[in-house]
Design an enzyme around this catalytic site. Structure first.
Site, PDB file in Angstrom:
ATOM      1  N   HIS A  48       9.561   6.176  45.577  1.00  0.00           N
ATOM      2  CA  HIS A  48      10.169   6.909  46.687  1.00  0.00           C
ATOM      3  C   HIS A  48       9.130   7.886  47.226  1.00  0.00           C
ATOM      4  O   HIS A  48       8.206   8.304  46.501  1.00  0.00           O
ATOM      5  CB  HIS A  48      11.397   7.673  46.211  1.00  0.00           C
ATOM      6  CG  HIS A  48      12.555   6.803  45.859  1.00  0.00           C
ATOM      7  ND1 HIS A  48      13.823   7.304  45.685  1.00  0.00           N
ATOM      8  CD2 HIS A  48      12.651   5.461  45.663  1.00  0.00           C
ATOM      9  CE1 HIS A  48      14.653   6.317  45.393  1.00  0.00           C
ATOM     10  NE2 HIS A  48      13.963   5.192  45.361  1.00  0.00           N
ATOM     11  N   GLU A  50       9.207  11.004  47.779  1.00  0.00           N
ATOM     12  CA  GLU A  50       9.107  12.254  47.016  1.00  0.00           C
ATOM     13  C   GLU A  50       8.270  12.065  45.753  1.00  0.00           C
ATOM     14  O   GLU A  50       7.412  12.882  45.433  1.00  0.00           O
ATOM     15  CB  GLU A  50      10.497  12.764  46.597  1.00  0.00           C
ATOM     16  CG  GLU A  50      11.434  13.040  47.748  1.00  0.00           C
ATOM     17  CD  GLU A  50      12.363  11.869  48.051  1.00  0.00           C
ATOM     18  OE1 GLU A  50      11.882  10.731  48.222  1.00  0.00           O
ATOM     19  OE2 GLU A  50      13.576  12.096  48.122  1.00  0.00           O
ATOM     20  N   CYS A  78      17.448  11.721  46.121  1.00  0.00           N
ATOM     21  CA  CYS A  78      18.376  11.047  45.206  1.00  0.00           C
ATOM     22  C   CYS A  78      18.286  11.701  43.827  1.00  0.00           C
ATOM     23  O   CYS A  78      17.477  12.615  43.608  1.00  0.00           O
ATOM     24  CB  CYS A  78      18.029   9.559  45.108  1.00  0.00           C
ATOM     25  SG  CYS A  78      16.477   9.223  44.242  1.00  0.00           S
ATOM     26  N   CYS A  81      14.751  11.482  42.213  1.00  0.00           N
ATOM     27  CA  CYS A  81      13.791  12.391  42.832  1.00  0.00           C
ATOM     28  C   CYS A  81      14.116  13.846  42.520  1.00  0.00           C
ATOM     29  O   CYS A  81      13.208  14.648  42.276  1.00  0.00           O
ATOM     30  CB  CYS A  81      13.739  12.137  44.333  1.00  0.00           C
ATOM     31  SG  CYS A  81      13.026  10.518  44.730  1.00  0.00           S
TER      32      CYS A  81
END
Length: 149
Positions: A48, A50, A78, A81
């Site tokens: 992701h 992040e 999420c 993360c």
């Protein structure tokens, strides 16, 4: 946040879900890391935006603790993360669009309010939310259209 949107658009061009992130020195505003989603491109479900930004910032600062830094991201983080943000000791998280389905900051598990959260960053959501959300809407609209056509 506009730089995050640029990263999200670049991810979209690579057929990745368009989420962009930056890690910035909180006091000086110096950008340490910038990236977009890449799970498809690098075959990594944890890639992701992040996570990739945190990894790059840790590498560049030679420290896995990222105090004094702010993470900017186009979409509410999420659970995965949020956990990484907490473990990295990020001081502040600024995000654009909220994510009622997959978010874990103001939605879902609200990870930073959880007793299992080790470090709670300051959080500011809704920054350029419409623009951040529109990038996602456009991406999924085009994807649905492509599937039908």
């Amino acid at each position: 946040m506009r730089q995050c949107i640029d990263q999200a658009q670049a991810a979209s061009a690579r057929a990745e879900v368009p989420v962009g992130a930056l890690v910035v020195e909180t006091r000086s505003g110096k950008v340490i890391a910038r990236t977009g989603n890449a799970p498809i491109g690098i075959c990594d479900p944890t890639a992701h935006a992040e996570i990739l930004a945190l990894r790059d910032a840790a590498y560049k600062t030679n420290n896995y603790r990222l105090g004094g830094l702010t993470l900017y991201v186009t979409l509410e983080p999420c659970t995965m993360c949020a956990g990484a943000i907490s473990n990295a000791r990020i001081d502040r998280v600024v995000y654009g669009a909220s994510d009622p389905k997959g978010g874990a900051v103001e939605n879902g598990v609200r990870f930073f309010e959880s007793p299992s959260c080790h470090s709670r960053p300051e959080v500011l959501g809704g920054v350029l939310a419409e623009e951040c959300g529109q990038v996602l809407k456009d991406f999924f609209k085009a994807r649905r259209k492509k599937r039908k056509g």
